[in-house]
Design an enzyme around this catalytic site. Structure first.
Site, PDB file in Angstrom:
ATOM      1  CE  LYS A   1     -16.110  33.459  18.161  1.00 19.47           C
ATOM      2  NZ  LYS A   1     -16.643  34.749  17.692  1.00 19.47           N
TER       3      LYS A   1
ATOM      4  CD  GLN B   1     -19.229  36.472  15.557  1.00 17.85           C
ATOM      5  OE1 GLN B   1     -18.877  35.951  16.670  1.00 17.85           O
ATOM      6  NE2 GLN B   1     -18.462  36.874  14.595  1.00 17.85           N
TER       7      GLN B   1
ATOM      8  CG  ASP C   1     -16.041  39.282  22.203  1.00 21.11           C
ATOM      9  OD1 ASP C   1     -15.193  38.399  21.611  1.00 21.11           O
ATOM     10  OD2 ASP C   1     -17.304  39.364  21.800  1.00 21.11           O
TER      11      ASP C   1
HETATM   12  N1  GUN Z   1     -16.342  39.367  14.849  1.00 22.34           N
HETATM   13  C1  GUN Z   1     -15.044  39.133  14.435  1.00 22.34           C
HETATM   14  N2  GUN Z   1     -14.135  38.868  15.632  1.00 22.34           N
HETATM   15  C2  GUN Z   1     -15.017  38.877  16.555  1.00 22.34           C
HETATM   16  C3  GUN Z   1     -14.857  38.454  18.069  1.00 22.34           C
HETATM   17  O1  GUN Z   1     -13.544  38.201  18.285  1.00 22.34           O
HETATM   18  N3  GUN Z   1     -15.736  38.676  18.781  1.00 22.34           N
HETATM   19  C4  GUN Z   1     -17.031  38.907  18.616  1.00 22.34           C
HETATM   20  N4  GUN Z   1     -17.955  39.016  19.360  1.00 22.34           N
HETATM   21  N5  GUN Z   1     -17.294  39.049  17.074  1.00 22.34           N
HETATM   22  C5  GUN Z   1     -16.225  39.084  16.278  1.00 22.34           C
END
Ligand code: GUN
Length: 293
Positions: A51, A95, A118
């Site tokens: 990311k 995350q 998110d």
């Molecule tokens: N863990 C797995 N997918 C995601 C996501 O799209 N965002 C976040 N913050 N954590 C994740």
């Protein structure tokens, strides 16, 4: 049979992002994303790294916070508050999953909903249910919907079966598919680990979204001839023949399912790259909307 390339569609989304970033740059604005990782789960670490890298590739302002597994709830909340008040940061992502001692729901509620790229904050969950376009939709289901649209799959009137009911994928995916408009208007059934005779239900699906988090869970017997299958799974399974000692496999037993499908996404190269592309798109949206408040 059509193989839907997430890599190709994600590249298209990224190109759209580049154009929007150029417009913002001309106005002296720069979208900023903060990605927070607590602990050292290797998969989470890999996601956070990619990311951050994608942000930098695009010339976005990127802040990567890697906090030790011993970080307390209060310390994490304090970081979130700082980011909420930082005018250079338009998107905040913590995350998931965090270490067990962290109350994830409380952390999500502490994020400014206008920066919740998110789409996990209750305000954004509500906006999705209300079909309010100012809200943020979780990146993975948003990416799945974009794949269906770009691949020319008609969702209107189709029976879409979502396998999995997580807050990150299954639930928002169901809301997106049943919403009015492009990529929506589907008849949606949500199934999960407790569903009785799951295969009988998935066999009635025109579109299957596999998001249950179990390797090769969806087999040929789950799929009707001519169905479209979107595989959200990214499961690490042991593979002594690979250098890393593991390989990534989806929730779909691709080799036996693909021959029955009208279209299917591969793993890797399917939904994965879309998630990051939609995160970039959400961050740009957050930046644009921040000027309107
Ligand atoms: N863990 C797995 N997918 C995601 C996501 O799209 N965002 C976040 N913050 N954590 C994740």
């Amino acid at each position: 049979m059509q193989i839907i390339s997430g890599t190709a569609v994600a590249e298209k989304v990224i190109e759209e992002c580049r154009r929007e970033i150029a417009e913002l740059t001309a106005q002296g604005r720069k979208p900023g994303l903060a990605v927070v990782l607590v602990g050292d789960d290797p998969a989470s670490r890999a996601y956070v790294r990619s990311k951050d890298k994608k942000c930098r590739d695009l010339g976005l302002h990127s802040v990567k916070l890697e906090l030790p597994a011993t970080t307390t709830q209060e310390e994490l909340l304090a970081h979130v508050r700082v980011l909420n008040n930082d005018p250079e940061i338009h998107g905040i992502l913590v995350q998931s999953p965090p270490p067990k001692h962290i109350d994830e729901a409380a952390i999500v509620r502490a994020i400014d909903p206008a920066k919740d790229v998110d789409g996990f904050h209750p305000v954004n969950v509500a906006k999705l249910a209300l079909e309010d376009p100012t809200g943020f939709v979780p990146c993975t289901p948003l990416g799945c919907q974009r794949l269906l649209i770009d691949a020319g799959i008609e969702t209107s009137g189709a029976h879409a079966v979502v396998v999995g009911r997580s807050m990150i994928v299954g639930k928002p995916m169901a809301l997106l598919l049943m919403a009015k408009g492009k990529g929506g208007d589907a008849t949606v059934t949500v199934t999960h680990s407790r569903t009785r005779d799951l295969a009988a239900i998935t066999r009635t699906a025109d579109i299957i979204i596999a998001a249950i988090g179990r390797p090769h869970f969806i087999k040929a017997e789950h799929v009707k001839e001519g169905a479209v299958v979107i595989d959200v799974g990214i499961n690490r399974v042991d593979d002594p023949t690979s250098e890393k000692g593991y390989k990534l496999v989806g929730d779909v037993a691709y080799d036996e399912v693909a021959p029955k499908c009208r279209a299917i996404t591969p793993v890797p190269g399917g939904v994965g790259p879309m998630t990051i592309a939609m995160l970039m798109a959400n961050t740009i949206k957050a930046c644009k909307q921040s000027e309107q408040r």
